[in-house]
Design an enzyme around this catalytic site. Sequence first.
Site, PDB file in Angstrom:
ATOM      1  N   CYS A 159       0.501  -1.715  -0.232  1.00 31.31           N
ATOM      2  CA  CYS A 159      -0.520  -0.050   0.221  1.00 31.31           C
ATOM      3  C   CYS A 159       0.749   1.481   0.132  1.00 31.31           C
ATOM      4  O   CYS A 159       1.542   0.812   0.764  1.00 31.31           O
ATOM      5  CB  CYS A 159      -0.727  -0.268   0.687  1.00 31.31           C
ATOM      6  SG  CYS A 159      -1.486   1.738   1.763  1.00 31.31           S
ATOM      7  N   PRO A 160       0.753   1.964  -0.567  1.00 35.43           N
ATOM      8  CA  PRO A 160      -0.612   2.443  -1.877  1.00 35.43           C
ATOM      9  C   PRO A 160      -0.393   1.669  -3.214  1.00 35.43           C
ATOM     10  O   PRO A 160      -1.460   2.288  -4.045  1.00 35.43           O
ATOM     11  CB  PRO A 160      -0.567   4.067  -1.190  1.00 35.43           C
ATOM     12  CG  PRO A 160       0.685   4.586  -1.510  1.00 35.43           C
ATOM     13  CD  PRO A 160       1.493   3.374  -0.345  1.00 35.43           C
TER      14      PRO A 160
END
Length: 76
Positions: A14-15
Amino acid sequence: MKADETLDCYGLMCPMPIFKTAGKMNEIAPGKILEIIATDEGIKKDIVSWCNSTGNELLEINEEEGEIHLFVRKSS
Protein backbone atom coordinates in the site's frame (compact mmCIF):
# COMPACT_ATOMS: atom_id res chain seq x y z
CA MET A 1 -14.31 -14.83 -13.84
CA LYS A 2 -12.86 -13.72 -17.16
CA ALA A 3 -11.10 -10.36 -17.26
CA ASP A 4 -10.39 -8.15 -20.26
CA GLU A 5 -7.11 -6.92 -18.74
CA THR A 6 -4.83 -8.08 -15.93
CA LEU A 7 -2.70 -5.92 -13.63
CA ASP A 8 0.13 -7.60 -11.70
CA CYS A 9 0.66 -5.95 -8.32
CA TYR A 10 2.34 -9.01 -6.80
CA GLY A 11 4.64 -8.00 -3.94
CA LEU A 12 3.62 -4.33 -3.96
CA MET A 13 2.58 -2.71 -0.69
CA CYS A 14 0.00 0.00 0.00
CA PRO A 15 -0.61 2.42 -1.65
CA MET A 16 0.97 1.10 -4.86
CA PRO A 17 -1.70 -1.50 -5.80
CA ILE A 18 -4.45 1.16 -5.73
CA PHE A 19 -2.23 3.72 -7.46
CA LYS A 20 -1.47 1.25 -10.26
CA THR A 21 -5.12 0.17 -10.46
CA ALA A 22 -6.22 3.79 -10.95
CA GLY A 23 -3.68 4.24 -13.73
CA LYS A 24 -4.68 1.05 -15.51
CA MET A 25 -8.38 1.89 -15.27
CA ASN A 26 -7.66 5.13 -17.13
CA GLU A 27 -6.33 3.03 -20.03
CA ILE A 28 -9.28 0.65 -20.47
CA ALA A 29 -12.71 1.24 -21.99
CA PRO A 30 -15.88 1.59 -19.92
CA GLY A 31 -17.54 -1.74 -19.15
CA LYS A 32 -14.28 -3.70 -19.37
CA ILE A 33 -13.20 -5.89 -16.44
CA LEU A 34 -9.77 -5.54 -14.84
CA GLU A 35 -8.25 -8.35 -12.79
CA ILE A 36 -5.78 -7.17 -10.16
CA ILE A 37 -3.39 -9.73 -8.70
CA ALA A 38 -1.93 -8.63 -5.36
CA THR A 39 -0.37 -10.00 -2.18
CA ASP A 40 -0.97 -7.05 0.18
CA GLU A 41 -3.94 -7.87 2.44
CA GLY A 42 -4.80 -4.16 2.63
CA ILE A 43 -6.00 -4.20 -0.97
CA LYS A 44 -9.21 -5.97 0.07
CA LYS A 45 -10.32 -2.98 2.15
CA ASP A 46 -8.72 -0.34 -0.05
CA ILE A 47 -10.41 -1.55 -3.27
CA VAL A 48 -13.86 -1.25 -1.67
CA SER A 49 -13.22 2.38 -0.68
CA TRP A 50 -11.64 3.16 -4.05
CA CYS A 51 -14.58 1.69 -6.00
CA ASN A 52 -17.06 3.60 -3.83
CA SER A 53 -15.25 6.88 -4.50
CA THR A 54 -14.71 6.32 -8.25
CA GLY A 55 -17.97 4.65 -9.23
CA ASN A 56 -16.25 1.52 -10.54
CA GLU A 57 -17.84 -1.82 -9.62
CA LEU A 58 -16.08 -4.43 -7.49
CA LEU A 59 -17.29 -7.74 -8.87
CA GLU A 60 -15.33 -10.35 -6.94
CA ILE A 61 -12.42 -11.01 -4.57
CA ASN A 62 -10.77 -14.44 -4.57
CA GLU A 63 -7.79 -15.65 -2.58
CA GLU A 64 -5.68 -18.59 -3.64
CA GLU A 65 -2.26 -19.64 -2.37
CA GLY A 66 -1.29 -16.22 -1.00
CA GLU A 67 -2.53 -14.30 -4.03
CA ILE A 68 -5.53 -11.99 -3.98
CA HIS A 69 -7.45 -11.73 -7.25
CA LEU A 70 -9.81 -8.76 -7.52
CA PHE A 71 -12.16 -8.11 -10.43
CA VAL A 72 -13.35 -4.56 -11.11
CA ARG A 73 -15.63 -3.34 -13.91
CA LYS A 74 -14.89 0.17 -15.19
CA SER A 75 -17.86 2.49 -14.92
CA SER A 76 -19.25 4.15 -18.01
